[in-house]
Design a protein around this motif. Structure first.
Motif, mmCIF file in Angstrom:
data_model
loop_
_atom_site.group_PDB
_atom_site.id
_atom_site.type_symbol
_atom_site.label_atom_id
_atom_site.label_comp_id
_atom_site.label_asym_id
_atom_site.label_seq_id
_atom_site.Cartn_x
_atom_site.Cartn_y
_atom_site.Cartn_z
ATOM 1 N N ASP A 1 0.997 -1.243 0.017
ATOM 2 C CA ASP A 1 0.017 0.045 -0.132
ATOM 3 C C ASP A 1 0.920 1.254 -0.095
ATOM 4 O O ASP A 1 0.464 2.278 -0.725
ATOM 5 C CB ASP A 1 -0.998 -0.003 1.262
ATOM 6 N N VAL A 2 1.770 1.550 0.767
ATOM 7 C CA VAL A 2 2.567 2.516 1.094
ATOM 8 C C VAL A 2 3.421 2.781 -0.361
ATOM 9 O O VAL A 2 3.670 3.784 -0.886
ATOM 10 C CB VAL A 2 3.748 2.437 1.985
ATOM 11 N N VAL A 3 3.768 1.612 -1.089
ATOM 12 C CA VAL A 3 4.896 1.870 -1.997
ATOM 13 C C VAL A 3 3.837 2.279 -3.375
ATOM 14 O O VAL A 3 4.180 3.313 -4.090
ATOM 15 C CB VAL A 3 5.266 0.637 -2.615
ATOM 16 N N VAL A 4 2.633 1.541 -3.462
ATOM 17 C CA VAL A 4 1.693 2.073 -4.472
ATOM 18 C C VAL A 4 1.152 3.399 -4.456
ATOM 19 O O VAL A 4 0.964 4.272 -5.197
ATOM 20 C CB VAL A 4 0.543 0.970 -4.856
ATOM 21 N N GLN A 5 0.747 3.667 -3.293
ATOM 22 C CA GLN A 5 0.549 5.079 -2.926
ATOM 23 C C GLN A 5 1.511 6.103 -3.361
ATOM 24 O O GLN A 5 1.087 7.109 -3.882
ATOM 25 C CB GLN A 5 0.291 5.491 -1.531
ATOM 26 N N GLY A 6 2.749 5.724 -3.146
ATOM 27 C CA GLY A 6 3.860 6.746 -3.302
ATOM 28 C C GLY A 6 3.873 6.932 -5.216
ATOM 29 O O GLY A 6 3.865 8.082 -5.668
ATOM 30 N N TYR A 7 3.634 5.750 -5.934
ATOM 31 C CA TYR A 7 3.888 5.953 -7.406
ATOM 32 C C TYR A 7 2.546 6.369 -7.868
ATOM 33 O O TYR A 7 2.562 7.323 -8.798
ATOM 34 C CB TYR A 7 3.881 4.402 -7.646
ATOM 35 N N ASP B 1 -9.898 5.390 -3.054
ATOM 36 C CA ASP B 1 -9.325 5.420 -4.491
ATOM 37 C C ASP B 1 -8.243 4.481 -4.781
ATOM 38 O O ASP B 1 -8.040 3.676 -5.495
ATOM 39 C CB ASP B 1 -9.633 6.481 -5.421
ATOM 40 N N GLU B 2 -7.418 4.966 -3.616
ATOM 41 C CA GLU B 2 -5.920 4.234 -3.861
ATOM 42 C C GLU B 2 -6.177 2.783 -3.251
ATOM 43 O O GLU B 2 -5.372 1.764 -3.822
ATOM 44 C CB GLU B 2 -5.006 5.074 -2.612
ATOM 45 N N THR B 3 -6.741 2.467 -2.291
ATOM 46 C CA THR B 3 -7.015 0.989 -1.871
ATOM 47 C C THR B 3 -7.476 0.412 -2.968
ATOM 48 O O THR B 3 -7.209 -0.830 -3.310
ATOM 49 C CB THR B 3 -8.104 1.042 -0.555
ATOM 50 N N PHE C 1 -7.306 0.954 -6.157
ATOM 51 C CA PHE C 1 -6.393 0.746 -7.348
ATOM 52 C C PHE C 1 -5.382 -0.602 -6.876
ATOM 53 O O PHE C 1 -5.110 -1.473 -7.716
ATOM 54 C CB PHE C 1 -5.648 1.963 -7.337
ATOM 55 N N VAL C 2 -5.073 -0.576 -5.649
ATOM 56 C CA VAL C 2 -4.117 -1.769 -5.241
ATOM 57 C C VAL C 2 -4.900 -3.014 -5.078
ATOM 58 O O VAL C 2 -4.337 -3.913 -5.810
ATOM 59 C CB VAL C 2 -3.499 -1.590 -3.729
ATOM 60 N N ASP C 3 -6.124 -3.133 -4.655
ATOM 61 C CA ASP C 3 -6.860 -4.216 -4.894
ATOM 62 C C ASP C 3 -7.139 -4.777 -6.123
ATOM 63 O O ASP C 3 -6.853 -5.911 -6.434
ATOM 64 C CB ASP C 3 -8.116 -4.142 -3.834
ATOM 65 N N ASP C 4 -7.554 -3.848 -6.898
ATOM 66 C CA ASP C 4 -7.816 -4.413 -8.199
ATOM 67 C C ASP C 4 -6.527 -4.892 -9.188
ATOM 68 O O ASP C 4 -6.553 -5.707 -9.827
ATOM 69 C CB ASP C 4 -8.144 -2.885 -9.337
ATOM 70 N N ARG C 5 -5.614 -4.123 -8.989
ATOM 71 C CA ARG C 5 -4.220 -4.626 -9.346
ATOM 72 C C ARG C 5 -3.867 -5.973 -8.911
ATOM 73 O O ARG C 5 -3.300 -6.925 -9.735
ATOM 74 C CB ARG C 5 -2.936 -3.808 -9.464
ATOM 75 N N LEU C 6 -3.831 -6.077 -7.454
ATOM 76 C CA LEU C 6 -3.452 -7.537 -7.109
ATOM 77 C C LEU C 6 -4.667 -8.516 -7.439
ATOM 78 O O LEU C 6 -3.999 -9.888 -7.767
ATOM 79 C CB LEU C 6 -3.419 -7.495 -5.514
ATOM 80 N N GLN C 7 -5.663 -8.148 -7.627
ATOM 81 C CA GLN C 7 -6.721 -9.297 -8.155
ATOM 82 C C GLN C 7 -6.174 -9.593 -9.652
ATOM 83 O O GLN C 7 -6.428 -10.743 -10.244
ATOM 84 C CB GLN C 7 -8.087 -8.557 -8.100
ATOM 85 N N HIS C 8 -6.093 -8.652 -10.374
ATOM 86 C CA HIS C 8 -5.774 -8.825 -11.849
ATOM 87 C C HIS C 8 -4.412 -9.860 -11.859
ATOM 88 O O HIS C 8 -4.398 -10.400 -12.923
ATOM 89 C CB HIS C 8 -5.333 -7.329 -12.447
ATOM 90 N N LEU C 9 -3.536 -9.517 -10.856
ATOM 91 C CA LEU C 9 -2.340 -10.533 -10.832
ATOM 92 C C LEU C 9 -2.463 -11.811 -10.417
ATOM 93 O O LEU C 9 -1.556 -12.657 -10.128
ATOM 94 C CB LEU C 9 -1.091 -9.878 -9.959
#
Length: 189
Positions: free
Chosen positions: A122-128, A169-171, A173-181
């Motif tokens: 979460d911290v890393v993706v929020q930064g990006y 919206d950040e959460t 985004f993270v959850d969607d990308r992890l689900q996609h992976l």
């Protein structure tokens, strides 16, 4: 004398986790990101791995008074590696830039006993997201290996020491990308 800077490619991209001055977007050529476990820590961490065919985005920031002690303490499980000539950046004055990487001989693959922490992701993706937008955060996911490792959902009680509160919206985004992976998320006990 060249000004000392570091290149951050993980939590250091998230400017809420530090106050190092003069942060700027940059690119590191000849390295890729990977989730690895090291015997120096109980969970998997993000590291940079030499790879001549790769390039990753991140942030550079100044190390005040050439005093690396605070940053070395923060990144204590990593080696500080000179990387000046591998980094493209917008600065016009003379700089020396280092990147932190877990020594190769100390790498191992993440396991159920040594998972990735969702609070760290979460911290890393929020930064990006904040530095590079959704496209940059998407590139973070595609240029990082190790998403097949187990991910411990510790959001309710974050174990990552520099965890941050994500906006909804950040959460998503993270959850969607992890689900996609097709990432394996394990609930904390």
């Amino acid at each position: 004398m060249a000004d000392p800077y570091f290149f951050g490619y993980g939590s250091l991209v998230n400017l809420a986790t530090h106050d190092f001055p003069d942060p700027r977007p940059a690119r590191l050529k000849g390295w890729r990101r990977a989730w690895k476990h090291t015997d120096l820590r109980p969970v998997a961490f993000l590291t940079a791995v030499p790879d001549a065919n790769s390039e990753i985005e991140g942030m550079i920031a100044h190390v005040p008074k050439n005093d690396w002690a605070a940053l070395d303490e923060r990144e204590w499980a990593y080696d500080r590696v000179p990387a000046t000539h591998s980094i493209s950046h917008p600065l016009t004055h003379d700089v020396e830039i280092a990147v932190y990487a877990v020594p190769h001989e100390r790498h191992s693959e993440p396991t159920d006993q040594h998972p990735l922490l969702l609070s760290y992701i979460d911290v890393v993706v929020q930064g990006y997201l904040r530095a590079f937008g959704e496209e940059g955060a998407e590139r973070f996911f595609t240029t990082t290996e190790g998403w097949d490792a187990p991910i411990l959902n510790d959001r309710a009680e974050p174990r990552y020491p520099r965890h941050q509160q994500l906006k909804p919206d950040e959460t998503r985004f993270v959850d969607d990308r992890l689900q996609h992976l097709s990432a394996t998320i394990v609930n904390a006990q």
